[in-house]
Design a protein around this motif. Structure first.
Motif, short mmCIF file in Angstrom:
data_model
loop_
_atom_site.label_atom_id
_atom_site.label_comp_id
_atom_site.label_asym_id
_atom_site.label_seq_id
_atom_site.Cartn_x
_atom_site.Cartn_y
_atom_site.Cartn_z
N MET A 70 0.80 -1.21 0.00
CA MET A 70 0.00 0.00 0.00
C MET A 70 0.84 1.26 0.00
SD MET A 70 -3.08 0.93 -0.36
CE MET A 70 -4.09 -0.47 0.10
N SER A 71 1.98 1.27 0.69
CA SER A 71 2.81 2.48 0.70
C SER A 71 3.33 2.80 -0.70
CB SER A 71 3.96 2.34 1.69
OG SER A 71 4.75 1.20 1.41
N PHE A 72 3.63 1.77 -1.49
CA PHE A 72 4.06 2.00 -2.88
C PHE A 72 2.93 2.65 -3.67
CE2 PHE A 72 7.08 -1.30 -1.62
CZ PHE A 72 8.26 -0.87 -2.20
N PHE A 73 1.70 2.15 -3.46
CA PHE A 73 0.56 2.69 -4.20
C PHE A 73 0.24 4.11 -3.77
CE2 PHE A 73 0.02 -1.62 -5.54
CZ PHE A 73 -0.66 -1.53 -6.74
N VAL A 74 0.34 4.38 -2.48
CA VAL A 74 0.08 5.74 -2.00
C VAL A 74 1.08 6.71 -2.62
CG1 VAL A 74 0.14 7.25 0.02
CG2 VAL A 74 -1.03 5.06 0.16
N LYS A 75 2.35 6.34 -2.61
CA LYS A 75 3.38 7.21 -3.19
C LYS A 75 3.19 7.34 -4.71
CE LYS A 75 6.09 8.71 0.10
NZ LYS A 75 6.22 10.18 0.33
N ALA A 76 2.79 6.25 -5.36
CA ALA A 76 2.55 6.30 -6.80
C ALA A 76 1.37 7.22 -7.13
CB ALA A 76 2.30 4.90 -7.34
N VAL A 77 0.33 7.19 -6.30
CA VAL A 77 -0.84 8.05 -6.50
C VAL A 77 -0.46 9.51 -6.29
CG1 VAL A 77 -3.01 8.74 -5.41
CG2 VAL A 77 -2.64 6.37 -6.06
N VAL A 78 0.32 9.82 -5.25
CA VAL A 78 0.75 11.19 -5.01
C VAL A 78 1.55 11.69 -6.20
CG1 VAL A 78 2.26 12.65 -3.61
CG2 VAL A 78 0.71 11.03 -2.50
N ASN A 79 2.45 10.85 -6.70
CA ASN A 79 3.26 11.20 -7.86
C ASN A 79 2.38 11.50 -9.07
OD1 ASN A 79 6.04 11.26 -9.08
ND2 ASN A 79 5.16 9.65 -10.36
N ALA A 80 1.33 10.68 -9.27
CA ALA A 80 0.43 10.86 -10.42
C ALA A 80 -0.46 12.08 -10.24
CB ALA A 80 -0.42 9.61 -10.61
N LEU A 81 -0.89 12.37 -9.00
CA LEU A 81 -1.71 13.55 -8.75
C LEU A 81 -0.92 14.83 -9.04
CD1 LEU A 81 -3.57 12.60 -5.44
CD2 LEU A 81 -4.59 12.87 -7.71
N LYS A 82 0.37 14.81 -8.78
CA LYS A 82 1.20 15.97 -9.09
C LYS A 82 1.34 16.13 -10.61
CE LYS A 82 3.93 15.97 -4.82
NZ LYS A 82 5.27 15.79 -4.22
N GLU A 83 1.38 15.01 -11.31
CA GLU A 83 1.51 15.06 -12.77
C GLU A 83 0.20 15.46 -13.44
OE1 GLU A 83 2.68 12.05 -16.46
OE2 GLU A 83 3.45 11.67 -14.44
N VAL A 84 -0.94 15.01 -12.85
CA VAL A 84 -2.25 15.32 -13.41
C VAL A 84 -3.09 15.99 -12.31
CG1 VAL A 84 -4.22 14.41 -14.70
CG2 VAL A 84 -2.02 13.21 -14.78
N PRO A 85 -2.85 17.26 -12.01
CA PRO A 85 -3.54 17.93 -10.90
C PRO A 85 -5.04 18.04 -11.09
CG PRO A 85 -2.27 19.51 -12.21
CD PRO A 85 -1.88 18.16 -12.67
#
Length: 406
Positions: A236-251
């Motif tokens: 889950m920590s990998f997915f949370v970090k991946a989601v944060v990374n994607a939210l920054k890319e697609v605000p």
């Protein structure tokens, strides 16, 4: 001196709840801070505790809807544990032997099961066990003696045609069904899910991720991670970090609709869906962009435990900008998650399965996971949703991106 036991305030939006269960009986002597009852509201299930020690008198039955601030019991603080024990009829009965109750309590599971199946009251059976206990053999013998004798089979009649089978006696529907009232939490979950489907133009896009890199990192560093941080390195920590990374890319996905306005969020509080006996809850992990993976794992473990123990608070469930749900832990291969309103999107994780894929012109077996992103098409376009999901996939397949922010 008596003090009142009241329903505590739960938050501005909660005015009442269901007193689902008493953990004590009328007349019990309770200790200070002992859990007295469970209160179910439309958002959370919480516990009420004793403010002082003493003898409790219940004023409200379990299953009753109560208002915040309502008095549900009183505690007589002048009664000590010793005084209550001396005055308690149940204690006196225990000292005198209470034959009927003792006999009931001493029944083995096999005896209770046979009693339910045969309808024979163990109290009416002469026990041959120690201290007159009724044994399984006693129950079987009693059932045999009360069973009707089987009629003698008639002589065969070769010429006779077989008689038609008698119609089966109708079975009452009540014997096959159990009716219970929905909890307030389950009603709210149902209403919110239906509202999400009615109010949003919901669409789902899919992709898949090769989990080899994440699984390799977990296997390589798990022992050191546990020794250093006292918590396991999960997925889950990998997915949370991946989601944060994607939210920054697609605000555009880190936003929500409010009437005819769009609210753009500039923080990263991620909800993680947790299945509990009371229903699905989504505690929010705060400031995931600023936390390490170890901190995220600890926060998730703590929130999940409190949710399952009924100790989650309303504040723990509010303010998330995006939700992750993991149906894979139950074996789900593919599903379309429903948006957690007013958020604009939700990511569904699924079971990891080894599958053949084409890689550099070769067919190889890799641990693959299907990913599903459900989003509100009123706010999020197809290009944004696909870009977001590809960013999540890339981060999982190359976790170095999460460290480098690439």
């Amino acid at each position: 001196m008596s003090i009142e036991v009241k329903i505590p305030p739960m938050g501005e939006s909660i005015s009442s709840g269901i007193l689902a269960k008493w953990h004590v009986a009328h007349g019990d002597v309770v200790k200070k801070d002992q859990v007295l009852f469970e209160l179910e509201t439309d958002k959370i299930t919480s516990e009420g505790t004793a403010e002082a020690a003493g003898k409790i008198s219940l004023a409200v039955a379990a299953g009753t809807e109560v208002k915040i601030g309502a008095v549900v019991a009183t505690i007589d603080t002048s009664v000590t544990g010793d005084a209550a024990a001396a005055a308690s009829p149940s204690v006196a009965l225990a000292k005198e032997g209470a034959p009927a109750a003792a006999k009931s309590d001493a029944q083995s599971p096999a005896v209770r099961r046979l009693a339910a199946e045969t309808g024979i009251d163990p109290a009416s059976v002469a026990g041959t066990g120690k201290a007159g206990r009724v044994t399984k053999g006693d129950m079987l013998a009693a059932a045999e003696s009360t069973a009707p004798a089987a009629p003698a089979a008639p002589a065969p009649k070769p010429a006779a045609a077989p008689a038609p089978a008698a119609p089966a006696a109708p079975v009452s529907r009540g014997e096959k069904q159990t009716r219970v009232k929905m909890t307030k939490l389950r009603q709210t979950i149902a209403n919110r899910l239906v509202a999400a489907q009615h109010n949003a133009a919901m669409l789902t896009t899919f992709n898949e991720a090769d989990m080899s890199a994440v699984m390799g990192l977990r296997a390589k560093y798990q022992d050191d991670f546990v020794k250093k941080h006292g918590v396991k390195l999960g997925f889950m920590s990998f997915f949370v970090k991946a989601v944060v990374n994607a939210l920054k890319e697609v605000p555009g996905i880190n936003a929500q609709i409010d009437g005819d306005h769009i609210i753009q969020n500039h923080y990263y509080d991620i909800g993680v869906a947790v299945s509990t006996d009371k229903g699905l809850m989504v505690p929010v992990i705060r400031d995931c962009d600023k936390k390490s993976m170890a901190e995220i794992e600890k926060d998730i473990a703590d929130a999940a435990k409190r949710a399952r123990d009924g100790k989650i608070t309303l504040a723990d469930l509010e303010g998330g900008v995006f939700t992750i749900t993991n149906g894979g832990i139950f074996g789900s291969l593919l599903a379309t998650p429903i948006i957690n309103a007013p958020q604009s999107a939700i990511l569904g994780m699924h079971a990891i399965k080894e599958r053949p894929i084409a890689l550099n012109g070769q067919v190889v077996i890799r641990p693959m996971m299907y990913l599903a992103l459900s989003y509100d098409h009123r706010l999020v376009d197809g290009k944004e949703s696909v870009t977001f999901l590809v960013a999540v996939k890339n981060a999982l397949e190359d976790p170095a991106r999460l460290v480098l922010g690439a």
